[in-house]
Motif scaffolding. Structure first.
Motif, PDB file in Angstrom:
ATOM      1  N   GLU A 158      38.147  35.365  37.282  1.00 11.95           N
ATOM      2  CA  GLU A 158      38.665  36.162  36.057  1.00 11.95           C
ATOM      3  C   GLU A 158      39.716  37.103  35.819  1.00 11.95           C
ATOM      4  O   GLU A 158      39.669  37.828  36.878  1.00 11.95           O
ATOM      5  CB  GLU A 158      37.230  36.845  35.290  1.00 11.95           C
ATOM      6  CG  GLU A 158      37.496  36.959  33.850  1.00 11.95           C
ATOM      7  CD  GLU A 158      36.344  37.397  33.103  1.00 11.95           C
ATOM      8  OE1 GLU A 158      36.325  38.120  32.066  1.00 11.95           O
ATOM      9  OE2 GLU A 158      35.260  36.692  33.478  1.00 11.95           O
ATOM     10  N   VAL A 159      40.698  36.736  35.169  1.00 11.15           N
ATOM     11  CA  VAL A 159      41.958  37.663  35.147  1.00 11.15           C
ATOM     12  C   VAL A 159      41.989  38.320  33.629  1.00 11.15           C
ATOM     13  O   VAL A 159      41.457  37.789  32.698  1.00 11.15           O
ATOM     14  CB  VAL A 159      43.347  36.885  35.310  1.00 11.15           C
ATOM     15  CG1 VAL A 159      43.171  36.129  36.775  1.00 11.15           C
ATOM     16  CG2 VAL A 159      43.572  35.688  34.378  1.00 11.15           C
ATOM     17  N   THR A 160      42.775  39.275  33.849  1.00 10.06           N
ATOM     18  CA  THR A 160      43.139  40.022  32.364  1.00 10.06           C
ATOM     19  C   THR A 160      44.458  40.301  32.065  1.00 10.06           C
ATOM     20  O   THR A 160      45.240  39.862  32.743  1.00 10.06           O
ATOM     21  CB  THR A 160      42.275  41.600  32.508  1.00 10.06           C
ATOM     22  OG1 THR A 160      42.983  42.352  33.698  1.00 10.06           O
ATOM     23  CG2 THR A 160      40.853  41.459  32.804  1.00 10.06           C
ATOM     24  N   ASP A 161      44.676  40.926  31.003  1.00 11.72           N
ATOM     25  CA  ASP A 161      46.191  41.240  30.511  1.00 11.72           C
ATOM     26  C   ASP A 161      46.870  41.925  31.949  1.00 11.72           C
ATOM     27  O   ASP A 161      48.008  41.748  32.025  1.00 11.72           O
ATOM     28  CB  ASP A 161      46.455  42.041  29.482  1.00 11.72           C
ATOM     29  CG  ASP A 161      46.087  41.235  28.005  1.00 11.72           C
ATOM     30  OD1 ASP A 161      46.025  39.977  28.074  1.00 11.72           O
ATOM     31  OD2 ASP A 161      46.168  41.923  27.053  1.00 11.72           O
ATOM     32  N   ALA A 162      45.984  42.915  32.325  1.00 11.61           N
ATOM     33  CA  ALA A 162      46.451  43.708  33.441  1.00 11.61           C
ATOM     34  C   ALA A 162      46.628  42.979  34.898  1.00 11.61           C
ATOM     35  O   ALA A 162      47.589  43.439  35.629  1.00 11.61           O
ATOM     36  CB  ALA A 162      45.501  44.765  33.754  1.00 11.61           C
ATOM     37  N   THR A 163      45.799  41.919  35.054  1.00 11.45           N
ATOM     38  CA  THR A 163      46.083  41.324  36.389  1.00 11.45           C
ATOM     39  C   THR A 163      46.826  40.091  36.346  1.00 11.45           C
ATOM     40  O   THR A 163      47.125  39.453  37.322  1.00 11.45           O
ATOM     41  CB  THR A 163      44.651  41.073  37.091  1.00 11.45           C
ATOM     42  OG1 THR A 163      43.916  40.215  36.272  1.00 11.45           O
ATOM     43  CG2 THR A 163      43.943  42.545  37.452  1.00 11.45           C
ATOM     44  N   PHE A 164      47.017  39.560  35.399  1.00 10.79           N
ATOM     45  CA  PHE A 164      47.499  38.097  35.095  1.00 10.79           C
ATOM     46  C   PHE A 164      49.094  38.077  35.740  1.00 10.79           C
ATOM     47  O   PHE A 164      49.063  37.121  36.685  1.00 10.79           O
ATOM     48  CB  PHE A 164      47.741  37.937  33.499  1.00 10.79           C
ATOM     49  CG  PHE A 164      48.303  36.433  33.390  1.00 10.79           C
ATOM     50  CD1 PHE A 164      47.504  35.590  32.841  1.00 10.79           C
ATOM     51  CD2 PHE A 164      49.796  36.304  33.032  1.00 10.79           C
ATOM     52  CE1 PHE A 164      48.124  34.273  32.748  1.00 10.79           C
ATOM     53  CE2 PHE A 164      50.413  34.897  32.835  1.00 10.79           C
ATOM     54  CZ  PHE A 164      49.097  33.899  32.565  1.00 10.79           C
ATOM     55  N   ASP A 165      49.843  38.852  35.515  1.00 14.20           N
ATOM     56  CA  ASP A 165      51.139  38.546  36.255  1.00 14.20           C
ATOM     57  C   ASP A 165      50.925  38.650  37.843  1.00 14.20           C
ATOM     58  O   ASP A 165      51.806  37.685  38.391  1.00 14.20           O
ATOM     59  CB  ASP A 165      52.199  39.760  35.847  1.00 14.20           C
ATOM     60  CG  ASP A 165      52.866  39.728  34.490  1.00 14.20           C
ATOM     61  OD1 ASP A 165      52.559  38.514  33.838  1.00 14.20           O
ATOM     62  OD2 ASP A 165      53.523  40.610  34.210  1.00 14.20           O
ATOM     63  N   HIS A 166      50.126  39.274  38.327  1.00 13.31           N
ATOM     64  CA  HIS A 166      50.125  39.178  40.010  1.00 13.31           C
ATOM     65  C   HIS A 166      49.350  38.124  40.325  1.00 13.31           C
ATOM     66  O   HIS A 166      49.804  37.230  41.119  1.00 13.31           O
ATOM     67  CB  HIS A 166      49.255  40.660  40.255  1.00 13.31           C
ATOM     68  CG  HIS A 166      48.824  40.576  41.705  1.00 13.31           C
ATOM     69  ND1 HIS A 166      49.869  40.703  42.953  1.00 13.31           N
ATOM     70  CD2 HIS A 166      47.846  40.441  42.452  1.00 13.31           C
ATOM     71  CE1 HIS A 166      49.375  40.599  43.863  1.00 13.31           C
ATOM     72  NE2 HIS A 166      47.900  40.302  43.686  1.00 13.31           N
ATOM     73  N   GLU A 167      48.166  37.623  39.668  1.00  8.76           N
ATOM     74  CA  GLU A 167      47.404  36.645  39.793  1.00  8.76           C
ATOM     75  C   GLU A 167      47.693  35.360  39.697  1.00  8.76           C
ATOM     76  O   GLU A 167      47.692  34.496  40.404  1.00  8.76           O
ATOM     77  CB  GLU A 167      45.872  36.750  39.279  1.00  8.76           C
ATOM     78  CG  GLU A 167      45.008  38.167  39.952  1.00  8.76           C
ATOM     79  CD  GLU A 167      44.479  37.827  41.205  1.00  8.76           C
ATOM     80  OE1 GLU A 167      44.366  36.638  41.544  1.00  8.76           O
ATOM     81  OE2 GLU A 167      44.558  39.077  41.776  1.00  8.76           O
ATOM     82  N   SER A 188      41.435  40.252  26.457  1.00  9.77           N
ATOM     83  CA  SER A 188      42.788  40.383  26.699  1.00  9.77           C
ATOM     84  C   SER A 188      43.881  39.471  25.752  1.00  9.77           C
ATOM     85  O   SER A 188      44.391  38.374  26.312  1.00  9.77           O
ATOM     86  CB  SER A 188      43.089  39.703  28.395  1.00  9.77           C
ATOM     87  OG  SER A 188      42.191  40.421  29.316  1.00  9.77           O
TER      88      SER A 188
END
Length: 114
Positions: free
Chosen positions: A10-19, A67
């Motif tokens: 699961e990704v979020t707005d905060a982790t999307f760019d990295h993941e 997100s």
């Protein structure tokens, strides 16, 4: 809170760019929501594809309610929307649940252009 299938992070707005944007492999993102019936139907399909295609594609999901920034950035208007990213760019978008066989066929195009 949605529960991702095994092998689907699961990704979020905060982790999307990295993941997603920073990933080495192509990434299939499922834009989903708890209230979305077809999203729940798609979860085991994505889990099976994640297991079969490990090493070829990374599969993640993002909840459009918790997100909304990423959904808005990519103009996602319906759930489930599946979007494939490669080298930080969206290269394929599919709307709606689909059987595993059809999803694997659609992903073949993505692998062919890697």
């Amino acid at each position: 809170m949605i529960h991702a299938a095994e092998g689907v992070a699961e990704v979020t707005d905060a982790t999307f760019d990295h993941e997603v944007l920073g990933a080495d492999l192509p990434v299939l993102v499922q834009f989903t929501a708890d209230w979305c019936g077809p999203c729940r139907q798609l979860a085991p399909v994505l889990g099976a594809v994640a297991a079969e295609e490990a090493g070829r594609i990374k599969i993640v999901q993002i909840d459009v309610d918790t997100s909304p920034g990423i959904a808005s950035r990519y103009a996602v208007l319906a759930t489930p929307t599946l979007m494939v990213f490669r080298s930080g760019e969206p290269v394929r978008s599919m709307v709606g649940a689909r059987p595993k066989r059809k999803l694997l066929q659609e992903l073949e195009d993505v692998y062919a252009t890697v």
